[in-house]
Design a protein around this motif. Sequence first.
Motif, PDB file in Angstrom:
ATOM      1  N   UNK A  52     -41.135  -5.112  16.288  1.00 39.07           N
ATOM      2  CA  UNK A  52     -40.621  -5.079  17.655  1.00 39.07           C
ATOM      3  C   UNK A  52     -41.662  -5.536  18.669  1.00 39.07           C
ATOM      4  N   UNK A  53     -42.883  -5.148  18.486  1.00 40.13           N
ATOM      5  CA  UNK A  53     -43.936  -5.484  19.462  1.00 40.13           C
ATOM      6  C   UNK A  53     -44.286  -6.969  19.457  1.00 40.13           C
ATOM      7  N   UNK A  54     -43.878  -7.696  18.412  1.00 41.46           N
ATOM      8  CA  UNK A  54     -44.170  -9.131  18.345  1.00 41.46           C
ATOM      9  C   UNK A  54     -43.114  -9.982  19.027  1.00 41.46           C
ATOM     10  N   UNK A  55     -42.024  -9.351  19.443  1.00 41.27           N
ATOM     11  CA  UNK A  55     -41.006 -10.092  20.189  1.00 41.27           C
ATOM     12  C   UNK A  55     -41.371 -10.012  21.665  1.00 41.27           C
ATOM     13  N   UNK A  56     -42.016 -11.056  22.143  1.00 48.39           N
ATOM     14  CA  UNK A  56     -42.504 -11.089  23.522  1.00 48.39           C
ATOM     15  C   UNK A  56     -41.407 -11.505  24.488  1.00 48.39           C
ATOM     16  N   UNK A  57     -40.583 -12.474  24.048  1.00 47.73           N
ATOM     17  CA  UNK A  57     -39.557 -13.002  24.931  1.00 47.73           C
ATOM     18  C   UNK A  57     -38.311 -13.382  24.126  1.00 47.73           C
ATOM     19  N   UNK A  58     -37.141 -13.137  24.685  1.00 44.51           N
ATOM     20  CA  UNK A  58     -35.887 -13.616  24.093  1.00 44.51           C
ATOM     21  C   UNK A  58     -34.956 -14.018  25.241  1.00 44.51           C
ATOM     22  N   UNK A  59     -35.161 -15.209  25.729  1.00 40.87           N
ATOM     23  CA  UNK A  59     -34.434 -15.716  26.895  1.00 40.87           C
ATOM     24  C   UNK A  59     -33.063 -16.269  26.478  1.00 40.87           C
ATOM     25  N   UNK A  60     -31.994 -15.701  27.033  1.00 37.52           N
ATOM     26  CA  UNK A  60     -30.653 -16.211  26.762  1.00 37.52           C
ATOM     27  C   UNK A  60     -30.459 -17.507  27.532  1.00 37.52           C
ATOM     28  N   UNK A  61     -30.137 -18.582  26.804  1.00 34.40           N
ATOM     29  CA  UNK A  61     -30.036 -19.901  27.432  1.00 34.40           C
ATOM     30  C   UNK A  61     -28.611 -20.276  27.829  1.00 34.40           C
ATOM     31  N   UNK A  62     -27.630 -19.445  27.467  1.00 27.89           N
ATOM     32  CA  UNK A  62     -26.240 -19.717  27.870  1.00 27.89           C
ATOM     33  C   UNK A  62     -25.595 -18.462  28.462  1.00 27.89           C
ATOM     34  N   UNK A  63     -26.199 -17.889  29.504  1.00 30.63           N
ATOM     35  CA  UNK A  63     -25.642 -16.658  30.093  1.00 30.63           C
ATOM     36  C   UNK A  63     -24.263 -16.904  30.690  1.00 30.63           C
ATOM     37  N   UNK A  64     -23.439 -15.860  30.701  1.00 29.18           N
ATOM     38  CA  UNK A  64     -22.123 -15.924  31.344  1.00 29.18           C
ATOM     39  C   UNK A  64     -22.069 -14.866  32.436  1.00 29.18           C
ATOM     40  N   UNK A  65     -21.123 -15.018  33.340  1.00 32.85           N
ATOM     41  CA  UNK A  65     -20.902 -13.997  34.363  1.00 32.85           C
ATOM     42  C   UNK A  65     -19.946 -12.979  33.768  1.00 32.85           C
ATOM     43  N   UNK A  66     -20.463 -11.798  33.480  1.00 31.04           N
ATOM     44  CA  UNK A  66     -19.658 -10.782  32.818  1.00 31.04           C
ATOM     45  C   UNK A  66     -18.461 -10.390  33.671  1.00 31.04           C
ATOM     46  N   UNK A  67     -17.309 -10.351  33.029  1.00 30.80           N
ATOM     47  CA  UNK A  67     -16.071 -10.007  33.733  1.00 30.80           C
ATOM     48  C   UNK A  67     -15.237 -11.213  34.079  1.00 30.80           C
ATOM     49  N   UNK A  68     -15.874 -12.391  34.149  1.00 34.64           N
ATOM     50  CA  UNK A  68     -15.118 -13.614  34.438  1.00 34.64           C
ATOM     51  C   UNK A  68     -14.322 -14.054  33.214  1.00 34.64           C
ATOM     52  N   UNK A  69     -13.178 -14.677  33.450  1.00 35.89           N
ATOM     53  CA  UNK A  69     -12.357 -15.183  32.359  1.00 35.89           C
ATOM     54  C   UNK A  69     -13.090 -16.308  31.644  1.00 35.89           C
ATOM     55  N   UNK A  70     -12.817 -16.456  30.348  1.00 38.25           N
ATOM     56  CA  UNK A  70     -13.466 -17.498  29.558  1.00 38.25           C
ATOM     57  C   UNK A  70     -12.418 -18.405  28.936  1.00 38.25           C
ATOM     58  N   UNK A  71     -12.861 -19.574  28.520  1.00 36.96           N
ATOM     59  CA  UNK A  71     -12.002 -20.543  27.857  1.00 36.96           C
ATOM     60  C   UNK A  71     -12.113 -20.318  26.359  1.00 36.96           C
TER      61      UNK A  71
END
Length: 302
Positions: A52-71
């Motif tokens: 766990x301590x070796x995971x410095x960063x995990x950047x989500x590159x395709x974020x969505x707006x939670x609650x918005x409708x999706x296709x």
Amino acid sequence: MKTNQQKRENYNQKMCGKIPYGFTNDYMFRAVFQKNERALKGLLSAVLGIPREEIISCEITNPIILGNAIDDKTCILDIRLLLNYGKKVNLEMQIGNIGNWPKRSLYYTCNMYVDLHSGEDYTNTLPCIHIGFINSSPFSDYHEFFSKYQLINSENGHVYSGDFTLIMIQLDQLECVSEETKKSDIYRWTKLFMATEWEEVLKMAEESEELKEAVVTLRNLTEDEQVKLQCMARQRYEADRKSIFMSGEEKGRKEGRLEGIRALILDNLEEKKTEEQIVEKLMKRFTLSQKEAEELLCKYAE
């Protein structure tokens, strides 16, 4: 107007019994791990075997707006992320039909791998990992709780490249694991995902801080009306897709049976068999009544 005590009692009641939308709902899965980075790091640590301590960063590159409708036609519910600035990961929960899983997972992984800017050198490609939580094995003769695939030499097992890694966690194999596996973090996470009662997930939340983070986030998102609407839409979509698939399968069986009947009739007519002989064969092979066999013979002999 409700007192604070009444509000607490009402809230506690909501945390008992069946979870309306749990982790196997792909929208809720996406929402929880997009919302809570600590939980996401804990899950990645368990799946990839990274401390766990070796995971410095995990950047989500395709974020969505939670609650918005999706296709429904997009892959937006897969979580794509950049791990420690040096690896690309595609993470998804998929409990629907996975007949095309090998091609699908390869496509996603290759798509991530070739995501270079025009003119950029091949040496800039980053290792890619696809992680799928799936309902059952896509291979009829192979079932394993956790499996990991890479490009290797089929003769001696030498790894051609570590840049492609495909990981499958089969949810239906959870109860078939060894006692040793039951001590692992990936087992705990998968057991959490399969839980359907609040009492069970709240108890599991006591096992680690990362599990607790995931459960608390799940609980909070369950109170979000917009998120609940999207979870409901995904549940309905999967049910409709399953119904269409089953209907198509049934239609295919019927059409295949009729084609078999037609072929038998035409072949026997060509061989100059009598009507009585053909009717007898139809009755025996396709479990038909004499009347049904005679009507079909009349239909296809025209």
